[in-house]
Design an enzyme around this catalytic site. Structure first.
Site, PDB file in Angstrom:
ATOM      1  CD1 TRP A 217      -2.980  -1.413   0.653  1.00  0.00           C
ATOM      2  CD2 TRP A 217      -1.459  -2.472   1.910  1.00  0.00           C
ATOM      3  NE1 TRP A 217      -3.442  -2.684   0.891  1.00  0.00           N
ATOM      4  CE2 TRP A 217      -2.536  -3.363   1.656  1.00  0.00           C
ATOM      5  CE3 TRP A 217      -0.379  -2.927   2.673  1.00  0.00           C
ATOM      6  CZ2 TRP A 217      -2.562  -4.656   2.145  1.00  0.00           C
ATOM      7  CZ3 TRP A 217      -0.398  -4.227   3.139  1.00  0.00           C
ATOM      8  CH2 TRP A 217      -1.483  -5.084   2.886  1.00  0.00           C
ATOM      9  CG  ASP A 218       3.620   4.530  -1.370  1.00  0.00           C
ATOM     10  OD1 ASP A 218       4.796   4.346  -1.010  1.00  0.00           O
ATOM     11  OD2 ASP A 218       3.208   5.623  -1.803  1.00  0.00           O
ATOM     12  CG  MET A 219       0.656   1.819   4.255  1.00  0.00           C
ATOM     13  SD  MET A 219      -0.038   3.443   4.587  1.00  0.00           S
ATOM     14  CE  MET A 219      -1.716   3.247   3.986  1.00  0.00           C
TER      15      MET A 219
ATOM     16  CE  LYS B 288       3.675   7.510   3.032  1.00  0.00           C
ATOM     17  NZ  LYS B 288       3.755   7.060   1.616  1.00  0.00           N
TER      18      LYS B 288
END
Length: 779
Positions: free
Chosen positions: A461-463, A489
């Protein structure tokens, strides 16, 4: 009446058609019912006003009941559901005709009651707020602040502790109204036609001696007089344009003091530009990272390159990279200077290509530029300096944000990102999986990983861990522990023992949504911290819009996408990512008062969507225009399309507030207060200063007097807050967006200065500029 009848017909037709679509998605039946009633109003309006107005009255009463059932007495949800209908009722009541007074018998009282109920939340407390007070007592009067001298600001977070706390107290909650503009400077570096979308001015200056040092988006290094803002010198790194960069920004520079501080004579005015000066042996050094992957060492007195460092002051950071695509690797954050080393990490473009440069972290001798060690998350065991003919791991997890250090413990703390592509996990090695989306403690001496704490397992999730870790000594039930505070995030704030990595506040594993594309997987559980600002899951009832039609379309989109809460797996159908890619916290991090052991932060709640696009030989069209939009993932079977979850009118689909300020007592982990932050003044054509709680990018600072400063929000203001209650106590209009963290210091005249860079942010659309703005108390 004919025009009004047509208007009701068109609205009713759209609501009926959309409502049927929504109902087919198992959504609310309200829009079908409302649409049918409006069609009936339209058909009966010209001849049977009593029936038309009575039907409309029933629509108002039913909509109000439905609205209260879904959202309670909350202003923005009620206003979006009722506002349009209440306005449309006015012509029905005004132009009543000869027989129309009977039509008002039900409509007028229904309208009056619904209007009062809709407006009533304005007189109530904000239901999203947490009201309380923060502890003011000093529990650790001798707490380390990194720099004891209140006149200085030597690193991005003031010191390598990353606290963003200054032991100054001239500006207080009592005299804050006297804070006024002291000076303003324009750099001359503005966004150009060839620049990428995310050209941003995010710099926090350093204050050394009586000079300020800051960088600009195109990597100009500027020295200013700290009293007056007078320009001392400018060094232009002459970075060429490159369309494949995701970011064109510079968050700050770093400082290496002279071995003999008596040799420093900073802020000496020169009569010629810095580029015309010959390089020189430097006693002290300013390190400037550039967006074409260089690290420059510059003399703080003259602006000349330091001949003693690397190749005449220039270090090429593309050395030993496995892939060297132009614009795919660069440092947007200042390097860490600690233990006699300058330690450089970098940003690797998200989702452009499977085979990309490495995310390696490298330590160089701060005086000579000699490589001392390299820690690559793809090959984490061997930190011996790499050979000339060797290469680092392909696309290994990177650390694009700001690092911290505890030189007494001999550890550096790096917030880690992910291996590109972000949404496709099938390319990751076991080492990638271990260190991605975490904080890792590296030995300053050897580069070896001493411990790692992961915040998302198998991150799809691009965290990335986006924020600089904050160091303080924290009073706990076990005594005073060396603590590390890491905002994330996904909204969790992890408080760890920085010597061991063990949690001070509990970390638990929670079941996570399952399901993934073929060849990939999702982790069965995900960690969460006892200290958390994670949002409540979205529901259809929390969808929002400026009009009922706008809201209905958001509900249709919500029910059309995959969503099972945090960590819903990416899919070809499309998924909602909430918290979104901006995160609850981002690179602005949080500010911590080490004496009172309290934290000030800016939680943000803005949902995104992501969609995997199967590549079957068709032309994908325009790709790789930044983090948002369609990115190619060259070499992978899927591209990915990402962006904020917005209505057709361009407003967030989830109901506000979207942005807050919050205070946490770090001894207990409890949130003392939380209030919505920022207005829609710069989001609407009417420039209405309505406090709605808006998104922002940037961070806060704290002072010893209990005053916090922050800009960040998408309206162009810098604000001050009372840390005790979280109340806003001052604001000043900025000439451009303030998407940078401010700083504060005492000048040579004994005056406390507050400095804010104001240049805007390309991705969120704030006002672009090139300003440095300074405030002080009026005499």
């Amino acid at each position: 009446m004919f025009i009004l009848s047509i208007l009701f017909f068109m609205i009713g037709l759209v609501l009926t058609a959309g409502g049927i679509w929504l109902l087919a998605l198992d959504g609310s039946p309200y829009y079908v019912i409302a649409g049918v009633i409006l069609l009936a109003v339209s058909f009966t309006l010209r001849r049977r006003r009593v029936i038309a107005n009575s039907l409309y009255a029933l629509l108002l009463i039913g909509t109000m009941a439905w609205s209260l059932w879904e959202s309670g007495f909350s202003w923005w949800p009620l206003a979006s559901r009722m506002g349009t209908l209440l306005v449309l009722a006015l012509p029905l009541m005004i132009f009543v005709g000869r027989k129309g007074r009977a039509a008002q018998r039900l409509l007028l009282p229904a309208w009056a009651v619904c209007t009062v109920l809709t407006l009533s939340p304005l007189a109530m407390d904000d239901p999203t707020a947490v009201k309380g007070t923060m502890a003011e007592s000093v529990v650790n009067p001798s707490a380390a602040t990194g720099l004891a001298n209140p006149e200085e600001w030597h690193a991005y977070g003031r010191s390598n502790l990353g606290q963003r706390y200054a032991p100054v107290n001239q500006i207080t909650t009592d005299n804050i109204d006297d804070l006024t503009l002291a000076w303003q400077y324009q750099t001359g570096d503005t966004k150009g036609p060839e620049d990428v979308t995310e050209t941003t001015y995010e710099a926090t200056p350093l204050k050394i001696g009586n000079a300020l040092y800051l960088c600009t988006p195109h990597n100009w290094l500027i020295a200013l007089n700290a009293d007056s803002g007078e320009e001392l010198w400018v060094y232009d790194a002459k970075v060429p344009a490159e369309s494949q960069r995701q970011h064109q920004t510079c968050r700050g520079v770093s400082y290496l003091p002279a071995a003999d501080s008596s040799k420093q004579n900073l802020a000496k005015k020169q009569n010629q530009p810095a580029q015309e000066l010959a390089s020189m042996q430097c006693d002290a050094q300013i390190f400037l990272p550039t967006s074409d992957a260089r690290l420059l060492a510059v003399d703080p007195e003259t602006g000349a390159l330091c001949s003693n460092f690397a190749d005449n002051g220039t270090l090429d950071l593309m050395h030993n990279m496995p892939y060297k695509q132009s614009g795919f690797y660069y440092s947007t954050s200042p390097p860490l200077v600690a233990g006699g080393k300058v330690i450089v990490a970098g940003s690797v473009n998200d989702n452009y290509a499977v085979n990309s440069p490495s995310g390696v972290i490298r330590a160089y001798d701060a005086k000579t530029g000699e490589l001392m060690w390299n820690w690559d998350a793809g090959h984490p065991e061997d930190t011996t300096p790499i050979g000339e003919d060797e290469t680092y791991a392909v696309s290994s997890p990177n650390s694009w944000s700001v690092a911290s250090a505890d030189e007494e413990l001999g550890l550096a703390y790096f917030p880690m990102g992910n291996r590109t592509p972000d949404q496709l996990g099938m390319y990751r090695s076991p080492a990638d999986e271990k260190y991605a989306t975490s904080v890792v403690a590296l030995s300053l001496e050897t580069g070896q990983a001493e411990w790692v704490q992961q915040f998302v397992h198998h991150d799809l999730w691009d965290m990335d861990t986006p924020a600089q870790p904050v160091l303080l000594d924290l009073n706990t039930d076990k005594g005073v522990e060396p603590a590390l505070v890491v905002p994330t995030k996904q909204g969790d704030v992890y408080v760890l023992n920085r010597g061991t990595g063990e949690p001070i506040f509990p970390i638990t594993e929670e079941p996570a949504p399952q399901g993934s594309i073929p060849g990939d997987f999702t982790a069965p559980t995900q960690p969460t911290s006892a200290v958390t600002f994670k949002p409540e899951p979205l529901t259809e009832a929390k969808m929002w819009g400026a009009t009922p039609i706008d809201q209905m379309l958001c509900r249709i989109e919500f029910n059309s996408l995959d969503y099972e809460g945090r960590y819903t797996a990416p899919s070809e159908k499309g998924a909602i990512v909430f918290p979104g890619n901006f995160g609850v916290f981002n690179w602005g991090s949080v500010a911590v008062d080490p004496k009172r052991q309290v934290m000030f932060g800016m939680p943000l709640y803005l949902a995104f969507t992501s969609k995997l696009v199967a590549k079957t030989g068709q032309d994908l069209g325009e790709t790789n225009q930044g983090e948002q939009g369609l990115n190619e993932n060259a070499g992978a079977p899927y591209a990915v399309e990402m962006g904020p979850f917005l209505s057709p009118l361009g407003v967030p689909c989830q109901q506000p507030p979207w942005g807050y300020v919050a205070g946490v007592d770090l001894r207990t982990g409890e949130t003392a207060w939380k209030h919505k932050n920022g207005t829609i003044e710069d989001l609407t054509p009417l420039a209405l200063p309505i406090q709605m709680g808006v998104p922002g990018i940037g961070g806060p600072i704290l002072t010893d007097s209990g005053v916090a400063f922050m800009a960040a929000s998408v309206d162009d203001y810098i604000r001050a807050y009372d840390v005790k209650t979280g109340a806003q106590i001052w604001q000043s209009r900025l000439p451009a967006g303030g998407q940078a963290t401010p700083m504060t210091y005492m000048n040579s005249k004994g005056e406390q200065m507050v400095i804010q860079v104001a240049g805007g942010h390309g991705s969120i659309g704030t006002t672009i500029g090139d300003y440095v703005v300074a405030y002080k108390l009026a005499k």
